[in-house]
Design a protein around this motif. Structure first.
Motif, short mmCIF file in Angstrom:
data_model
loop_
_atom_site.label_atom_id
_atom_site.label_comp_id
_atom_site.label_asym_id
_atom_site.label_seq_id
_atom_site.Cartn_x
_atom_site.Cartn_y
_atom_site.Cartn_z
N ARG A 89 28.69 -47.29 -46.22
CA ARG A 89 28.58 -45.84 -46.43
C ARG A 89 29.92 -45.12 -46.24
N LEU A 90 30.77 -45.65 -45.36
CA LEU A 90 31.97 -44.90 -44.95
C LEU A 90 33.30 -45.48 -45.45
N LEU A 91 33.27 -46.69 -45.95
CA LEU A 91 34.52 -47.32 -46.40
C LEU A 91 34.57 -47.44 -47.92
N PRO A 92 35.76 -47.35 -48.51
CA PRO A 92 37.04 -47.13 -47.84
C PRO A 92 37.16 -45.70 -47.30
N GLY A 93 37.85 -45.57 -46.17
CA GLY A 93 37.98 -44.27 -45.54
C GLY A 93 38.78 -44.35 -44.25
N PRO A 94 38.99 -43.21 -43.60
CA PRO A 94 39.88 -43.13 -42.44
C PRO A 94 39.23 -43.54 -41.12
N TYR A 95 38.73 -44.75 -41.10
CA TYR A 95 38.08 -45.29 -39.90
C TYR A 95 38.67 -46.64 -39.51
N THR A 96 38.65 -46.91 -38.21
CA THR A 96 38.87 -48.25 -37.70
C THR A 96 37.59 -48.64 -36.98
N ILE A 118 39.07 -53.16 -37.51
CA ILE A 118 39.14 -53.39 -38.95
C ILE A 118 39.33 -52.07 -39.68
N ARG A 119 40.28 -52.04 -40.63
CA ARG A 119 40.52 -50.86 -41.48
C ARG A 119 40.33 -51.23 -42.94
N MET A 120 39.83 -50.29 -43.71
CA MET A 120 39.81 -50.40 -45.16
C MET A 120 40.17 -49.02 -45.70
N PRO A 121 41.47 -48.68 -45.70
CA PRO A 121 41.90 -47.33 -46.07
C PRO A 121 41.64 -47.02 -47.54
N ASP A 122 41.44 -45.74 -47.82
CA ASP A 122 41.28 -45.29 -49.20
C ASP A 122 42.67 -45.05 -49.77
N ASN A 123 43.39 -46.14 -50.00
CA ASN A 123 44.75 -46.06 -50.52
C ASN A 123 45.01 -47.26 -51.42
#
Length: 202
Positions: A89-96, A118-123
């Motif tokens: 629901r939240l990834l990719p996004g500004p969460y670890t 774990i990060r999955m940035p929206d970049n």
């Protein structure tokens, strides 16, 4: 060395150049969806040691790492159905997200509880780098420990460039950080409030 890469359509030859550096154990600065990060392959002990030295960071504080998608996250961590639904629901996004690691994660990246961030940035740039490398990369803000994160690639180059192999210029970013949420246990626990909305944890 400053290497300008298009943030919307990263040039494959430039991504390949960054990946070649990472495969040799190099350390690079790169854009995320919050601020600039420092990274190397999670399997490069030399690279991880260099980042600790560059940041002057306490060795008791392990680094998080970036994955490209949920299947890759599941390769390196133990993911329950609940955790999967939250991240989908939240990834990719500004969460670890803090999860329980599995045996392929190097010990240098683990807490005493054998958990990992774990990060999955929206970049597009950093996700393209990880995908081309075929392995996650370390992520930590591009600054000295205790100082403010840096959102300007030219400032990263000025302050840290001599210590890095490449500074990827993906445009000016914020100096914000990701929200850190532990998904260990029965309910999410907010460990740091950052850009990502954490009202769903309450």
């Amino acid at each position: 060395m400053l290497l300008e890469i298009n943030p919307d359509n990263p040039q494959p030859r430039l991504i390949a150049r960054v990946v070649e550096t990472l495969k040799k154990g190099g350390v690079v600065a790169y854009p995320t969806d919050t601020t600039y990060g420092l990274g190397c392959s999670i399997f490069s002990k030399k690279g991880i040691e260099r980042i600790y030295l560059i940041k002057q960071r306490d060795r008791k504080k392990p680094f998080s790492f970036i994955c490209t998608d949920l299947s890759e996250i599941a390769r390196y961590t133990k993911v329950s159905n609940y955790q999967f639904k939250v991240m989908r629901r939240l990834l990719p996004g500004p969460y670890t997200f803090v999860l329980e690691a599995n045996s392929i994660v190097p010990d240098l990246l683990l807490t005493k509880q054998r958990t990992v961030g774990i990060r999955m940035p929206d970049n597009e740039i950093c996700l393209s780098i990880v995908k081309e490398l075929g392995a996650p990369i370390v992520t930590t803000s591009a600054n000295l420990s205790g100082e403010d994160p840096i959102g300007d690639p030219w400032q990263v180059e000025t302050e840290l460039g001599k210590l890095l192999d490449i500074v990827v210029d993906g445009g000016e970013l914020t100096a914000d950080v990701s929200s850190v949420v532990s998904l260990i246990g029965d309910r999410p626990e907010v460990l740091r409030k950052g850009v990502g909305d954490v009202s769903w944890c309450e």
